[in-house]
Design a protein around this motif. Structure first.
Motif, PDB file in Angstrom:
ATOM      1  N   THR A  42      -2.773  -2.486  -4.468  1.00  0.00           N
ATOM      2  CA  THR A  42      -3.761  -2.073  -5.453  1.00  0.00           C
ATOM      3  C   THR A  42      -3.503  -0.636  -5.877  1.00  0.00           C
ATOM      4  N   THR A  43      -3.946  -0.300  -7.077  1.00  0.00           N
ATOM      5  CA  THR A  43      -3.798   1.064  -7.584  1.00  0.00           C
ATOM      6  C   THR A  43      -5.173   1.650  -7.850  1.00  0.00           C
ATOM      7  N   THR A  44      -5.384   2.863  -7.361  1.00  0.00           N
ATOM      8  CA  THR A  44      -6.642   3.550  -7.588  1.00  0.00           C
ATOM      9  C   THR A  44      -6.550   4.340  -8.881  1.00  0.00           C
ATOM     10  N   PRO A  45      -7.344   4.014  -9.913  1.00  0.00           N
ATOM     11  CA  PRO A  45      -7.228   4.673 -11.210  1.00  0.00           C
ATOM     12  C   PRO A  45      -7.432   6.178 -11.141  1.00  0.00           C
ATOM     13  N   ALA A  46      -8.307   6.640 -10.247  1.00  0.00           N
ATOM     14  CA  ALA A  46      -8.672   8.052 -10.215  1.00  0.00           C
ATOM     15  C   ALA A  46      -7.466   8.951  -9.955  1.00  0.00           C
ATOM     16  N   ASP A  47      -6.672   8.606  -8.954  1.00  0.00           N
ATOM     17  CA  ASP A  47      -5.547   9.477  -8.603  1.00  0.00           C
ATOM     18  C   ASP A  47      -4.205   8.764  -8.733  1.00  0.00           C
ATOM     19  N   VAL A  48      -4.219   7.529  -9.269  1.00  0.00           N
ATOM     20  CA  VAL A  48      -3.009   6.752  -9.491  1.00  0.00           C
ATOM     21  C   VAL A  48      -2.185   6.659  -8.205  1.00  0.00           C
ATOM     22  N   SER A  49      -2.845   6.552  -7.083  1.00  0.00           N
ATOM     23  CA  SER A  49      -2.138   6.390  -5.814  1.00  0.00           C
ATOM     24  C   SER A  49      -2.135   4.915  -5.426  1.00  0.00           C
ATOM     25  N   THR A  50      -1.035   4.461  -4.847  1.00  0.00           N
ATOM     26  CA  THR A  50      -0.886   3.061  -4.500  1.00  0.00           C
ATOM     27  C   THR A  50      -1.257   2.828  -3.046  1.00  0.00           C
ATOM     28  N   VAL A  51      -2.032   1.799  -2.801  1.00  0.00           N
ATOM     29  CA  VAL A  51      -2.407   1.415  -1.443  1.00  0.00           C
ATOM     30  C   VAL A  51      -1.963  -0.021  -1.222  1.00  0.00           C
ATOM     31  N   THR A  52      -1.108  -0.225  -0.250  1.00  0.00           N
ATOM     32  CA  THR A  52      -0.665  -1.570   0.110  1.00  0.00           C
ATOM     33  C   THR A  52      -1.521  -2.051   1.271  1.00  0.00           C
ATOM     34  N   SER A  55      14.367  -3.359  10.247  1.00  0.00           N
ATOM     35  CA  SER A  55      13.170  -3.741   9.500  1.00  0.00           C
ATOM     36  C   SER A  55      13.214  -3.152   8.098  1.00  0.00           C
ATOM     37  N   VAL A  56      13.630  -1.897   8.005  1.00  0.00           N
ATOM     38  CA  VAL A  56      13.733  -1.236   6.710  1.00  0.00           C
ATOM     39  C   VAL A  56      14.888  -1.823   5.903  1.00  0.00           C
ATOM     40  N   ALA A  57      16.025  -2.040   6.561  1.00  0.00           N
ATOM     41  CA  ALA A  57      17.218  -2.535   5.865  1.00  0.00           C
ATOM     42  C   ALA A  57      16.988  -3.901   5.249  1.00  0.00           C
ATOM     43  N   THR A  58      16.324  -4.784   5.973  1.00  0.00           N
ATOM     44  CA  THR A  58      16.102  -6.145   5.480  1.00  0.00           C
ATOM     45  C   THR A  58      14.855  -6.252   4.607  1.00  0.00           C
ATOM     46  N   LYS A 109      -6.160   5.362  13.110  1.00  0.00           N
ATOM     47  CA  LYS A 109      -5.210   6.014  12.215  1.00  0.00           C
ATOM     48  C   LYS A 109      -3.789   5.603  12.586  1.00  0.00           C
ATOM     49  N   LEU A 110      -2.978   5.343  11.565  1.00  0.00           N
ATOM     50  CA  LEU A 110      -1.570   5.014  11.759  1.00  0.00           C
ATOM     51  C   LEU A 110      -0.711   6.141  11.190  1.00  0.00           C
ATOM     52  N   LYS A 111       0.472   6.289  11.734  1.00  0.00           N
ATOM     53  CA  LYS A 111       1.380   7.320  11.239  1.00  0.00           C
ATOM     54  C   LYS A 111       1.960   6.880   9.896  1.00  0.00           C
ATOM     55  N   PRO A 112       2.135   7.809   8.959  1.00  0.00           N
ATOM     56  CA  PRO A 112       2.691   7.449   7.643  1.00  0.00           C
ATOM     57  C   PRO A 112       4.092   6.869   7.784  1.00  0.00           C
ATOM     58  N   ILE A 113       4.411   5.896   6.968  1.00  0.00           N
ATOM     59  CA  ILE A 113       5.745   5.295   7.016  1.00  0.00           C
ATOM     60  C   ILE A 113       6.727   6.053   6.129  1.00  0.00           C
ATOM     61  N   GLY A 114       6.212   6.909   5.268  1.00  0.00           N
ATOM     62  CA  GLY A 114       7.075   7.798   4.496  1.00  0.00           C
ATOM     63  C   GLY A 114       7.952   7.084   3.486  1.00  0.00           C
ATOM     64  N   ASP A 115       9.182   7.612   3.310  1.00  0.00           N
ATOM     65  CA  ASP A 115      10.095   7.096   2.292  1.00  0.00           C
ATOM     66  C   ASP A 115      10.622   5.701   2.599  1.00  0.00           C
ATOM     67  N   GLY A 162       8.711   3.200   3.058  1.00  0.00           N
ATOM     68  CA  GLY A 162       7.799   2.262   2.412  1.00  0.00           C
ATOM     69  C   GLY A 162       8.330   1.649   1.130  1.00  0.00           C
ATOM     70  N   PRO A 163       8.789   2.457   0.173  1.00  0.00           N
ATOM     71  CA  PRO A 163       9.314   1.884  -1.071  1.00  0.00           C
ATOM     72  C   PRO A 163      10.535   0.997  -0.863  1.00  0.00           C
ATOM     73  N   VAL A 164      11.338   1.290   0.166  1.00  0.00           N
ATOM     74  CA  VAL A 164      12.519   0.470   0.451  1.00  0.00           C
ATOM     75  C   VAL A 164      12.089  -0.921   0.906  1.00  0.00           C
ATOM     76  N   ILE A 165      11.117  -0.968   1.801  1.00  0.00           N
ATOM     77  CA  ILE A 165      10.618  -2.253   2.301  1.00  0.00           C
ATOM     78  C   ILE A 165       9.905  -3.012   1.183  1.00  0.00           C
TER      79      ILE A 165
END
Length: 260
Positions: free
Chosen positions: A69-79, A185-188, A231-237, A239-242
Motif C-alpha cells: 500500500t502507498t500512503t498518500p501523505a508522504d508517498v511512503s510504501t508499506v509492504t 533469500s535476497v538473491a532468489t 519492532k523489527l530491524k529494517p531490511i534496508g536496500d 527490500g526492493p531486490v526481494i
C-alpha cells in the motif's frame, strides 16, 4: 594495526556490488547495493552474490496474504503480510528446511517447484507435533515463519528459501540468520528475511494470527492473538531486490542489465 583491526570489526557488516553505470548490459553494473546483516551475528561477511538458479526461472507463487500500500501523505510504501505464523527454535538448519534427498527437484520446472514447496520444513524433528504442511497438502497454511537464533545454518543450498517460498511463506522473522541463508533469500527473492529485536520465538506460538508491516524507515510485527506489537530491524536496500523477485529481476527492472 591491532587498533585498526578492532575498529574494522566493530563496523556493521555489509557488501557492495560494483558501481552503477546506467543502461549497462553487464550484471556488474549494480549500484552500490548494500544488504543489511544481522546485528547479532558475528559471522556476517558477504562476498559477491551469485545465484546458481537460472535467472527468473522459477515461478514465484504469490500469496493473497501479501499486499503493498502507498500512503498518500508522504508517498511512503508499506509492504504488509498477514496470516498464521509457524514457530521454530534455534539453529534450524537447511536439512530441516529441505532435506538433501529433495535437492534433485528443479525449481525452474513449475511442477517440481510446487513439489519442492510441499517438502518445506519436513526435516523438523518429531518434537514439532504440529507439522508445517498438513498431510496430503502441497501448500502450508502458515505464511510467516518465526525462528530463533542462527536460522538457515548448514549448507549453502538455495533450495532452502526457495522451498519456503514455494510452500507459501512470505516472510521469516528470526533473531539472527546464517549469512548464506540471508543472502540466498535476497538473491532468489523468495522470502523476506526479517530480524527481530528479541526472541519472538518465545513470545509467539504456532497458529497465532500476525501482521508484518515493512516500512521504509521502520518495520513491526503485530501479534493479533496476544495483542502485542514488536519492532523489527529494517531490511534496508535488500527490500526492493526481494520485491522485484530476486537479484536478476531487480537488475532488469532498474536497467542494469537488458530485459528479455
Amino acid at each position: 594495526m591491532a587498533a585498526a583491526a578492532a575498529a574494522a570489526v566493530s563496523e556493521p557488516f555489509s557488501f557492495k556490488l560494483a558501481s552503477h553505470r546506467p543502461n549497462s548490459s553487464s550484471l556488474t553494473a549494480f549500484s552500490s547495493l548494500k544488504l543489511p546483516c544481522a546485528a547479532n551475528s558475528q559471522n556476517y561477511h558477504f562476498k559477491s552474490l551469485k545465484s546458481q538458479l537460472t535467472p527468473q526461472s522459477h515461478n514465484r507463487i504469490a500469496t493473497p496474504l501479501r499486499s503493498t500500500t502507498t500512503t498518500p501523505a508522504d508517498v511512503s510504501t508499506v509492504t504488509t503480510f498477514h496470516g498464521l505464523c509457524y514457530v521454530v527454535g534455534d539453529n534450524i538448519d537447511t536439512d530441516q528446511i529441505i532435506p538433501a534427498e529433495y535437492l534433485t527437484l528443479v525449481p525452474s520446472n513449475p511442477d517440481e517447484y510446487e513439489k519442492l514447496g510441499s517438502y518445506a520444513l519436513i526435516g523438523l524433528p518429531s518434537s514439532y507435533e504440529t507439522r508445517f504442511i498438513d498431510p496430503g497438502e502441497t501448500k502450508s497454511k502458515y505464511s510467516i515463519v518465526i525462528g530463533g537464533d542462527n536460522f538457515g545454518c548448514g549448507s549453502s543450498r538455495e533450495h532452502a528459501p526457495v522451498a519456503l517460498g514455494a510452500s507459501g511463506v512470505a516472510a521469516v522473522v528470526a533473531e539472527s540468520y546464517a549469512r548464506i541463508f540471508f543472502r540466498n533469500s535476497v538473491a532468489t527473492g523468495e522470502v523476506y528475511p526479517m530480524e527481530s529485536e528479541g526472541r519472538l520465538c518465545e513470545e509467539c506460538k504456532t497458529g497465532d494470527v500476525v501482521t508484518i508491516e515493512l516500512g521504509e524507515s521502520d518495520s513491526k510485527l503485530i501479534n493479533h492473538s496476544s495483542g502485542k506489537e514488536y519492532k523489527l530491524k529494517p531490511i534496508g536496500d535488500a527490500g526492493p531486490v526481494i520485491e522485484a523477485g530476486g537479484i536478476f529481476a531487480y537488475a532488469r527492472k532498474t536497467g542494469m542489465i537488458p530485459s528479455r
